[in-house]
Design an enzyme around this catalytic site. Structure first.
Site, short mmCIF file in Angstrom:
data_model
loop_
_atom_site.label_atom_id
_atom_site.label_comp_id
_atom_site.label_asym_id
_atom_site.label_seq_id
_atom_site.Cartn_x
_atom_site.Cartn_y
_atom_site.Cartn_z
N LYS A 84 2.21 -0.02 -12.60
CA LYS A 84 1.68 -1.24 -11.97
C LYS A 84 2.66 -2.37 -12.23
CE LYS A 84 -1.90 -2.80 -9.63
NZ LYS A 84 -2.76 -2.13 -8.65
N ASP B 147 -1.21 -5.06 -3.75
CA ASP B 147 -2.44 -5.29 -4.51
C ASP B 147 -2.84 -6.73 -4.19
OD1 ASP B 147 -4.23 -4.08 -6.80
OD2 ASP B 147 -3.80 -6.09 -7.50
P1 NDP Z 1 -6.56 -9.29 -1.56
O1 NDP Z 1 -5.58 -10.24 -2.13
O2 NDP Z 1 -6.38 -8.81 -0.16
O3 NDP Z 1 -8.04 -9.91 -1.66
C1 NDP Z 1 -8.58 -10.27 -2.89
C2 NDP Z 1 -9.94 -10.91 -2.62
O4 NDP Z 1 -10.58 -11.16 -3.85
C3 NDP Z 1 -9.84 -12.25 -1.92
O5 NDP Z 1 -11.01 -12.44 -1.15
C4 NDP Z 1 -9.78 -13.22 -3.10
O6 NDP Z 1 -10.22 -14.53 -2.79
C5 NDP Z 1 -10.73 -12.56 -4.06
N1 NDP Z 1 -10.36 -12.90 -5.44
C6 NDP Z 1 -9.17 -12.68 -6.05
N2 NDP Z 1 -9.19 -13.15 -7.30
C7 NDP Z 1 -10.40 -13.68 -7.48
C8 NDP Z 1 -11.04 -14.33 -8.56
N3 NDP Z 1 -10.39 -14.52 -9.73
N4 NDP Z 1 -12.31 -14.72 -8.40
C9 NDP Z 1 -12.97 -14.52 -7.22
N5 NDP Z 1 -12.41 -13.92 -6.16
C10 NDP Z 1 -11.16 -13.51 -6.29
O7 NDP Z 1 -6.63 -8.06 -2.58
P2 NDP Z 1 -7.16 -6.59 -2.34
O8 NDP Z 1 -8.31 -6.59 -1.41
O9 NDP Z 1 -6.00 -5.73 -2.06
O10 NDP Z 1 -7.64 -6.21 -3.82
C11 NDP Z 1 -8.98 -6.45 -4.27
C12 NDP Z 1 -9.25 -5.58 -5.48
O11 NDP Z 1 -9.10 -4.19 -5.12
C13 NDP Z 1 -8.32 -5.78 -6.67
O12 NDP Z 1 -9.04 -5.54 -7.86
C14 NDP Z 1 -7.28 -4.69 -6.48
O13 NDP Z 1 -6.65 -4.34 -7.70
C15 NDP Z 1 -8.16 -3.57 -5.98
N6 NDP Z 1 -7.48 -2.50 -5.26
C16 NDP Z 1 -6.74 -2.76 -4.12
C17 NDP Z 1 -6.15 -1.71 -3.46
C18 NDP Z 1 -5.43 -1.92 -2.16
O14 NDP Z 1 -5.06 -0.91 -1.54
N7 NDP Z 1 -5.24 -3.13 -1.70
C19 NDP Z 1 -6.21 -0.33 -3.96
C20 NDP Z 1 -7.07 -0.17 -5.10
C21 NDP Z 1 -7.64 -1.23 -5.72
P3 NDP Z 1 -9.12 -15.71 -2.62
O15 NDP Z 1 -8.53 -15.49 -1.25
O16 NDP Z 1 -9.88 -16.96 -2.74
O17 NDP Z 1 -8.11 -15.53 -3.72
#
Ligand code: NDP
Length: 444
Positions: free
Chosen positions: A126, A166
């Site tokens: 990672k 991510d």
């Molecule tokens: P994105 O950046 O596309 O989206 C993240 C989302 O979560 C946004 O809506 C963001 O809101 C919100 N968010 C982030 N940080 C916070 C916080 N501290 N408090 C509240 N809301 C928050 O990321 P992903 O969708 O790719 O990833 C989401 C999760 O899934 C993570 O845990 C990631 O590790 C996991 N994941 C992702 C994969 C992938 O293929 N993308 C694969 C496996 C796991 P805002 O826009 O306001 O920041």
């Protein structure tokens, strides 16, 4: 003291100030104790748990770049190459101001077992940076990505380490990173996944984590005598995972009534409009408050609150530790049937225990969100054979992989008499394969 407890204590002491890493170490090691106890003599002699909890390598570097005002900015970059027992390191890059070595290590450690569960030949890694792409111009994001790759390229390669996206790293960032890698190395190879479709990306990679989450949830519900059809679902987040989880949940007959970002959340009893959500988040890069402003049936609330809504299935898809004990109490008192994790470690240990003790069926992230990395590995295969598979081909493979993951978990639960404790089942199934590969390869 048991071997597991000794190692947790020792690793925690040796790695101070890394609470998220300590949390996942606790979760994983406590739940595999039954396997460790059965092999204690050999594992102790080989220091297996100590080796597994220490990354093979961790890289930290400075990332200087120039902003639109001509000011030089300096961020910190990380890549943790945790374990290559079953394949080249594989895991995403996170760009978010909260990123530090403890967060990257927690994610890298989880990734080892997740990748093992996919059944594909990929090890765990990672990386990321405390850079915040939010509010930056495209040129600033490009300048940062190019500088980040100026160091990272030395450590990665299609057979060594293959990063992906991510939080904060989507198609735009992967494109800039890939362009710079190619310029520096002269190699047109599958060194990153999540690439655009015109330059080596796989169909269905964008959808993979969210869709995979729902394929897994379908299996979980089926095994417990339920289905998604007609269910009400709450989702947190509005990024890549959340968006495609909502889309697939709707395709499978559920009504998804919430989505959120870090400033607020939306309750939309008519069901989230995915086309509008994509336009707002992916195209116009706006906020959930803008969604509510454009969708008359939606209510917008500042702060946290998704889990106060009555529903059947909770899918946290935003970030780590977003479901705490108060949220877990809401989920139980609202009679939710299941919580399946889309984000990595979105539920605190205390909340997980409370949910399980109160009969909420719990699907752990390292199994439930493995669809993203699984399709990334399929992208690597397509890059190696210089072919493209159709959307249906990739999507069918993804559905099969998620089904197999659930089957492995059920088998482990049965073998070690863990009932429907899928946290234990996932950790045991993921661990056994990595442990066997490490033992076979000697002390390295
Ligand atoms: P994105 O950046 O596309 O989206 C993240 C989302 O979560 C946004 O809506 C963001 O809101 C919100 N968010 C982030 N940080 C916070 C916080 N501290 N408090 C509240 N809301 C928050 O990321 P992903 O969708 O790719 O990833 C989401 C999760 O899934 C993570 O845990 C990631 O590790 C996991 N994941 C992702 C994969 C992938 O293929 N993308 C694969 C496996 C796991 P805002 O826009 O306001 O920041």
């Amino acid at each position: 003291m048991s071997y597991v407890d000794e190692v947790i204590e020792q690793i925690t002491k040796e790695n101070p100030g890394e609470p998220e890493f300590h949390q996942t170490l606790n979760e994983v090691y406590k739940s595999i104790e039954v396997v460790v106890d059965a092999n204690e003599e050999q594992y102790r002699k080989d220091a297996l748990l100590e080796r597994l909890a220490n990354p093979e390598r961790q890289i930290k570097f400075r990332v200087p770049w120039v902003d639109d005002e001509g000011q030089v900015q300096v961020n910190t970059g990380y890549r943790v190459q945790f374990n290559s027992a079953i394949g080249p390191y594989k895991g995403g890059l996170r760009f978010h101001p909260s990123v530090n070595i403890g967060i990257i290590k927690f994610l890298g450690f989880e990734q080892i077992f997740k990748n093992s569960l996919t059944g594909l030949p990929i090890g765990g890694g990672k990386g990321g940076s405390n850079f915040d792409p939010k509010g930056k111009s495209d040129r600033e994001v490009m300048a940062f990505c190019q500088s980040f790759m100026n160091e990272l390229y030395r450590h990665i390669g299609q057979d060594q380490d293959v990063p992906a996206g991510d939080i904060g790293v989507g198609g735009r960032e992967i494109g800039y990173l890939y362009g710079q890698y190619k310029r520096l190395t002269k190699q047109y190879e599958g060194v990153l996944t999540g690439k655009g479709l015109t330059y080596g990306g796989s169909l269905a990679r964008t959808e993979a984590t969210g869709y995979g989450l729902l394929y897994f949830t379908r299996e979980v519900l089926k095994a417990n005598g339920e289905s998604l059809d007609g269910k009400t679902v709450t989702v947190s987040g509005s990024g890549n995972v959340a968006t495609y989880a909502i889309e697939k949940a709707q395709q499978l007959g559920a009504n998804v009534v919430t989505a959120s970002d870090s400033t607020g959340w939306v309750y939309d009893p008519e069901g989230i409009d995915v086309a509008l959500l994509k336009d707002i988040k992916e195209v116009r890069r706006l906020r959930m408050s803008d969604y509510a402003a454009e969708k008359p049936s939606a209510e917008y609330h500042e702060g946290k609150g998704v889990w106060s809504v009555e529903a059947d299935v909770a899918l946290p898809c935003a970030t780590q530790n977003e479901v705490d004990i108060d949220d877990a109490k809401n989920i139980v008192s609202n009679n939710y049937f299941a919580l399946v994790e889309g984000a990595n470690m979105p539920t605190t240990l205390e909340a997980t225990k409370y949910l399980q003790d109160n009969g909420v069926v719990f699907g752990p992230a390292k199994a439930a969100n493995a669809g993203g990395v699984a399709v990334s590995a399929l992208e690597m295969s397509q890059n190696s054979e210089r072919l493209h598979w159709t959307f249906e081909e990739v999507d069918n493979k993804l559905a099969n992989i998620m089904q197999n993951i659930f089957k492995q978990i059920e088998d482990s639960c049965n073998k070690y008499e863990q009932g429907n404790d899928y946290v234990a089942g996932a950790n045991i199934a993921g661990f056994e394969k990595v442990a066997e590969a490490m033992q076979a390869q000697g002390i390295v």
